[in-house]
Design an enzyme around this catalytic site. Sequence first.
Site, PDB file in Angstrom:
ATOM      1  N   GLU A  63       6.433  -6.676  13.177  1.00 57.81           N
ATOM      2  CA  GLU A  63       5.017  -7.055  13.174  1.00 57.81           C
ATOM      3  C   GLU A  63       4.795  -8.051  14.298  1.00 57.81           C
ATOM      4  O   GLU A  63       5.381  -9.132  14.304  1.00 57.81           O
ATOM      5  CB  GLU A  63       4.620  -7.605  11.794  1.00 57.81           C
ATOM      6  CG  GLU A  63       4.722  -6.521  10.740  1.00 57.81           C
ATOM      7  CD  GLU A  63       4.164  -6.916   9.391  1.00 57.81           C
ATOM      8  OE1 GLU A  63       3.539  -7.983   9.263  1.00 57.81           O
ATOM      9  OE2 GLU A  63       4.349  -6.126   8.441  1.00 57.81           O
ATOM     10  N   GLU A  65      -2.858  -1.210  12.539  1.00 59.96           N
ATOM     11  CA  GLU A  65      -3.212  -1.075  11.113  1.00 59.96           C
ATOM     12  C   GLU A  65      -4.501  -1.818  10.777  1.00 59.96           C
ATOM     13  O   GLU A  65      -4.706  -2.975  11.171  1.00 59.96           O
ATOM     14  CB  GLU A  65      -2.069  -1.608  10.231  1.00 59.96           C
ATOM     15  CG  GLU A  65      -2.406  -1.567   8.741  1.00 59.96           C
ATOM     16  CD  GLU A  65      -1.215  -1.688   7.821  1.00 59.96           C
ATOM     17  OE1 GLU A  65      -0.068  -1.752   8.294  1.00 59.96           O
ATOM     18  OE2 GLU A  65      -1.457  -1.702   6.592  1.00 59.96           O
ATOM     19  N   ASP A 113       9.060  -1.342   5.496  1.00 58.70           N
ATOM     20  CA  ASP A 113       9.330  -2.367   4.479  1.00 58.70           C
ATOM     21  C   ASP A 113       8.349  -2.226   3.309  1.00 58.70           C
ATOM     22  O   ASP A 113       8.474  -2.917   2.294  1.00 58.70           O
ATOM     23  CB  ASP A 113       9.334  -3.784   5.074  1.00 58.70           C
ATOM     24  CG  ASP A 113       8.000  -4.178   5.670  1.00 58.70           C
ATOM     25  OD1 ASP A 113       7.111  -3.313   5.786  1.00 58.70           O
ATOM     26  OD2 ASP A 113       7.835  -5.364   6.027  1.00 58.70           O
TER      27      ASP A 113
END
Length: 273
Positions: A120, A187, A49
């Site tokens: 996520e 991340e 995204d």
Amino acid sequence: MSHQTKIRRISVPDLRERKGGEPIVCLTAYDAPMAALLDERCDLILVGDSVGMVVHGLPSTVGVTLDMMIMHGRAVMRAANRALVVVDMPFGSYEESPQVAFRNAARVMAETGCQAVKLEAGEYAAETIAYLVERGIPVIGHVGLRPQAVNVLGGFKAQGRSQDERDSVLNSARDADQAGAFAIVVEGVAESLAEEITQAVSCPTIGIGASAACDGQILVTHDMLGLFEWTPKFVKRFGDARALIEEAVDAYGQEVKARSFPGPEHVYRLNTR
Ligand code: KIV
């Protein structure tokens, strides 16, 4: 047998088996020409995204829609025959309930032909991951810096600074693993936390700004090609696409102004009667 079923593509179990083995090479693509270039060179192509920021010029990924992800996913799938293709679930498409997540993820799978989705994975996400996996949708989780939560986090900041934050990221990764995620993107965390997560989960971890302790790496392709003036600290520029494009466009402009392009070799000479 359809054309698609004849292609030997890297599968979800193939990727899962790479835990602790040869590092997994992943990059993002949003269109067919880039997917064609990456296909032979990457194990996994993510239709991230990040397309919202990289291609559409949005300030964050929050404005990305399901229709945008499906359009870019379809373009990538037309050109990628070998790599495992994963499409990101955008903000608002999976958080409400496992049922809503399934409906939207099923649309992504059916309309793009991709092999898996990524979401996520905050601490609430385990139930949704299990729900999707049980119903035939392979899922990659994404922990640590979660760009869709930028407004809660107060910016794109490395995560795991306090013990509470570290515990929360580690728990999210453990929960996603136990819920059946076949890989987890980690991340923006310190190397020690990336190491701890990689040891704690049974599936491969794919790092971005999370050190070489992970089982694989991913970067935004446009970042690693050097297309942007600014990139985050964790990005290495493996090329200078910006300079290449600027030089080529300058040369084109000069030749157009000098009328030296198009030259005789670029002109059609048709026999007219
Ligand atoms: O959207 C994205 O590109 C990602 C990454 C992990 C690079 O989620």
